[in-house]
Design an enzyme around this catalytic site. Structure first.
Site, mmCIF file in Angstrom:
data_model
loop_
_atom_site.group_PDB
_atom_site.id
_atom_site.type_symbol
_atom_site.label_atom_id
_atom_site.label_comp_id
_atom_site.label_asym_id
_atom_site.label_seq_id
_atom_site.Cartn_x
_atom_site.Cartn_y
_atom_site.Cartn_z
ATOM 1 N N LYS A 5 18.268 -45.532 3.622
ATOM 2 C CA LYS A 5 17.035 -45.702 4.388
ATOM 3 C C LYS A 5 17.328 -45.662 5.882
ATOM 4 O O LYS A 5 16.598 -45.039 6.665
ATOM 5 C CB LYS A 5 16.356 -47.019 4.013
ATOM 6 C CG LYS A 5 15.861 -47.076 2.579
ATOM 7 C CD LYS A 5 15.332 -48.444 2.226
ATOM 8 C CE LYS A 5 14.730 -48.472 0.828
ATOM 9 N NZ LYS A 5 15.629 -47.994 -0.236
ATOM 10 N N LYS A 22 15.116 -40.415 -2.238
ATOM 11 C CA LYS A 22 13.750 -40.108 -1.811
ATOM 12 C C LYS A 22 13.532 -40.378 -0.328
ATOM 13 O O LYS A 22 12.697 -39.736 0.314
ATOM 14 C CB LYS A 22 12.737 -40.867 -2.666
ATOM 15 C CG LYS A 22 12.702 -42.371 -2.503
ATOM 16 C CD LYS A 22 11.577 -42.838 -1.606
ATOM 17 C CE LYS A 22 11.543 -44.334 -1.417
ATOM 18 N NZ LYS A 22 12.777 -45.092 -1.352
#
Length: 303
Positions: free
Chosen positions: A265, A207
């Site tokens: 990330k 995501k």
């Protein structure tokens, strides 16, 4: 004054914390906490919200395995189910906090390359954590791939790179109408083109990568990644651990981060900055607005 636009990536583990039972009531409590942070940010920014789904999609997969009268549903279908489930609760909690704000949740498909090398090396953790012996037993029973996740083990699945948002024009139209948009949940439903038609792909997209892709496409002012860590740390979990408060992609390239947690990330953050993004903030859910102001978490900017 026109508000700046921020894409907020909300971790699946922030919605269901590590080790917590996979209960609907617990998820709603955590989402209610998350919604307070998002609502606070929405007072000062146009918010586009992306959420993770690792624990939730893993739970649905486990439930499917227990009912033997039908074949288990594929991961793309389970991903769409988590978009609806998590998006519904987020939308409801945000609307309760911001009754005058239009809040929209959109099922979102994300195209991937079927030849992506990620299909040969699964890295995306889904579902609950297990002790090693139980994880090995489940892997043999269900033909899973399992890998370490901290002191535990989890099932891992392929996590290909996003290459295109199918509903991008609809998302942009809602933002233009000043909606708080929840989209590309769980990284988006992975699809590919086959004989000119869209078909689902057995994978779970990261995501954070999808949030960075979306932020670039929207020309957002900032990307905010909220997780269960207070900041980006060097030597995570060791007595020598140290938080990075202000950094750049060049500095981050000197360090190695775990491929199953902070690594994606960092990769997503650096990609956003290299493509012209102004700011990425990484840190804990509760500190969301303070991270954007440089008062908490880790800020990543260009050189």
């Amino acid at each position: 004054m026109t508000k700046q636009t921020v894409v907020v990536a909300l971790g699946g583990n922030a919605l269901l914390r590590r080790g917590e039972p996979l209960e609907a009531d617990i998820q709603r409590q955590n989402i209610a906490t998350a919604a307070k942070t998002i609502a606070e940010i929405a007072e000062e920014y146009n918010v586009v919200l992306v959420h993770g789904n690792g624990p939730q999609v893993g739970l649905l997969a486990l439930q499917g395995l227990e009912y033997k009268k039908v074949n288990p549903y594929p991961l793309d279908v389970l991903g769409s189910e988590t978009q609806g489930m998590i998006g519904y609760i987020l939308m409801q909690e945000l609307k309760n906090l911001l009754p005058e704000q239009n809040v929209s949740c959109m099922l979102t498909q994300m195209s991937v390359d079927p030849n992506d090398p990620a299909f040969a090396d699964p890295t995306k953790p889904i579902g609950p954590v297990y002790q090693e012996a139980e994880a090995r037993e489940l892997a043999e029973k269900y033909h899973w791939t399992v890998k370490p996740d901290g002191q535990y083990f989890r099932r891992v699945v392929p996590s290909p790179q996003p290459t295109g948002i199918i509903e991008d024009e609809a998302i942009a139209a809602l933002i233009k109408q000043q909606h708080l948009v929840i989209c590309t949940g769980g990284g988006g439903i992975p699809v590919k083109k086959e004989d000119g038609k869209l078909v689902g792909v057995e994978a779970v997209i990261d995501k954070d990568m999808s949030a960075a892709f979306l932020a670039k496409q929207l020309n957002a002012d900032a990307l905010l990644i909220l997780t269960d860590a207070d900041a980006v740390f060097l030597d995570w979990g060791k007595p020598t651990q140290k938080a990075l408060r202000n950094t750049t992609p060049r500095e981050l390239s000197q360090y190695a981060f775990d491929a199953g947690s902070m690594g994606p990330k960092i990769d997503a953050s650096c990609e956003f900055i290299k493509q012209g993004g102004k700011l990425v903030g990484i840190g804990s859910l509760e500190a969301g607005l303070r991270i954007l102001k440089g008062e908490a978490g880790t800020n990543i900017v260009a050189e």
